[in-house]
Write an enzyme that holds these catalytic residues in place. Structure first.
Site, PDB file in Angstrom:
ATOM      1  NE  ARG A  36     -11.855 -39.884  63.190  1.00  0.00           N
ATOM      2  CZ  ARG A  36     -12.417 -39.612  64.364  1.00  0.00           C
ATOM      3  NH1 ARG A  36     -11.942 -38.626  65.129  1.00  0.00           N
ATOM      4  NH2 ARG A  36     -13.447 -40.310  64.781  1.00  0.00           N
ATOM      5  CE  LYS A 197     -15.020 -41.364  74.790  1.00  0.00           C
ATOM      6  NZ  LYS A 197     -15.371 -40.818  73.476  1.00  0.00           N
TER       7      LYS A 197
HETATM    8  C1  3PG Z   1     -14.753 -38.260  67.357  1.00  0.00           C
HETATM    9  O1  3PG Z   1     -13.541 -38.149  67.487  1.00  0.00           O
HETATM   10  O2  3PG Z   1     -15.407 -39.195  67.844  1.00  0.00           O
HETATM   11  C2  3PG Z   1     -15.457 -37.257  66.501  1.00  0.00           C
HETATM   12  O3  3PG Z   1     -14.536 -36.365  65.982  1.00  0.00           O
HETATM   13  C3  3PG Z   1     -16.532 -36.557  67.288  1.00  0.00           C
HETATM   14  O4  3PG Z   1     -15.971 -35.923  68.389  1.00  0.00           O
HETATM   15  P1  3PG Z   1     -16.891 -35.601  69.657  1.00  0.00           P
HETATM   16  O5  3PG Z   1     -17.214 -36.955  70.268  1.00  0.00           O
HETATM   17  O6  3PG Z   1     -16.046 -34.750  70.565  1.00  0.00           O
HETATM   18  O7  3PG Z   1     -18.113 -34.914  69.172  1.00  0.00           O
HETATM   19 MG    MG Z   2     -16.207 -39.319  70.158  1.00  0.00          MG
END
Ligand code: 3PG
Ligand code: MG
Length: 396
Positions: A36, A197
């Site tokens: 990223r 998840k």
């Molecule tokens: C991720 O890592 O999926 C994004 O940065 C978003 O993070 P979050 O799911 O904590 O909003």
């Molecule tokens: Mg996420």
């Protein structure tokens, strides 16, 4: 596409607030995957070379509105400096006097990183006052965080209304690549959805079945579906309370003409540990104290056969416990098949999600995929056709 890009903005001498997603995995203070960070370099470099002053806004983890030192963005400064080839200054808050002074004193060629926006509880509430505090720091807002664009937060949504706004290079690349591959996809379309998840993706699955021809379900999520089919999954990761929802998805898929591909054989281990003793069993024969950690060879053959018949593949989530050997076997084998089909021009393959990209990198498959997105949740929501608030705010 109806949003502005950096090319539409006069950046010279301007403070440019750039919302980036540098939510990278860190283990013992070391960044273990800097993808990223690498992918935002073009945006930062382009702003710098146009004489603009980049001020980075970002979240890190889920601190829940509290200041947590282990989730301070300060630890990323060295990695950012080497990626940008520029000095990165740090302000210990994303609003307030210190940040304002740092922004004002920023010199051409320097980058300013602001502390984790989620240290403020208001951030995730899309609070306009917090957004106004951030907006004070810059003259232009640039959103380069496609992977956080599914969140309507102060730094992704509310702020875009307060300053002249544009998309950054990565945001642009992500939207162009996804639109190109998936807005009118070549059929059959297969989606692979896996990972641990479960509850967060069940809703997405419900929508996907109306859009794709094949839906391959893997990882912990597959176990929930096996439970829904009345099978014993022993001590496996599974959200047993979601079994009703999973059963509904199976029924809805049948009506929609979407073929759901679940494991027919499973790799069952004694414990969640690399090289734990394990055996391959039919999916209906998991032992009471066993843990399903991967899909078996028969399942992999069925999945790769589906790939061979598909023209477009969308992949989010590994098929097994890919982080511990040898339970990365199904993920690797399927990924390499997708890579080979892409190389020979038979398949358009798009993958997203932190775990997925890590798995595809580990297997060596990533380089042959048509496109690798930095986004996980945002990628899936985009696929479903949902409006991403961070993108929508740029369009207004
Ligand atoms: C991720 O890592 O999926 C994004 O940065 C978003 O993070 P979050 O799911 O904590 O909003
Ligand atoms: Mg996420």
């Amino acid at each position: 596409m109806s949003w502005k890009t950096l090319d539409d903005m006069d950046l010279n001498g301007k403070r440019v607030l750039v919302r980036v997603d540098i939510n990278v995995p860190v283990v013992d203070g070391v960044v273990t995957d800097s993808t990223r960070i690498q992918r935002i370099v073009p945006t930062v470099r382009d702003i710098l070379s146009a004489g603009g002053k980049p001020i980075l806004l970002a979240h890190f983890g889920r601190p829940g509105g509290e200041r947590r030192e282990n989730l301070s963005l300060k630890q990323l400064v060295p990695t950012l400096e080497s990626a940008f080839g520029a000095q990165v200054l740090f302000a210990a808050d994303c609003v307030g006097t210190e940040a304002e002074l740092a922004a004002e004193n920023l010199q051409p060629g320097q980058v300013l990183l602001l502390e984790n926006t989620r240290f403020h509880a208001a951030e995730t509430k899309n609070d306009p006052e917090l957004a106004a505090g951030m907006a004070k720091l810059g003259e232009i807002y640039c959103n380069d965080a496609f992977s956080a664009a599914h969140r309507a937060h102060s730094s992704t949504e509310a702020i875009a209304r307060l300053l002249p706004a544009c998309a950054g290079r990565l945001m642009q690349a992500e939207l162009e690549a996804l639109e190109g591959a998936l807005s009118a996809p070549k059929r059959p379309v297969t989606a692979v959805v896996g990972g641990a998840k479960v509850s967060t993706k069940l809703e997405l699955l419900g929508n996907l079945i109306t859009k794709v021809d094949y839906l391959v379900i893997g990882g912990g999520m597959a176990n929930t579906f096996l439970v829904a089919k009345g099978l014993n999954v022993g001590k496996s990761l599974a959200e047993r309370v979601m079994k009703g929802t999973a059963a509904e998805i199976l029924a809805k898929a049948e009506i929609a003409g979407c073929t759901i591909v679940l494991p027919t054989d499973i790799v069952v281990a004694d414990k969640f540990e690399s090289h734990a003793p394990h055996q391959v069993l039919p999916a209906d024969q998991c032992t009471d104290d066993g843990m399903i950690l991967d899909a078996g060879p028969e399942s992999v053959a069925a999945i790769t056969e589906v790939f061979a018949q598909s023209r477009t593949l969308i992949w989010n989530g590994p098929l097994g416990a890919f982080e511990i050997e040898p339970f990365d076997t199904a993920t690797n084998a399927a990924a390499l098949k997708a890579a080979a089909l892409t190389r020979s021009g038979q398949l358009i393959s798009v993958a997203g999600g932190g775990d997925t990209v890590a798995a595809l990198n580990a297997s060596g498959a990533a380089k042959d995929f048509s496109y690798i997105s930095t986004a996980g949740g945002a990628f899936l929501e985009w696929m479903e056709g949902k409006t991403l608030p961070g993108v929508a705010a740029l369009e207004e």
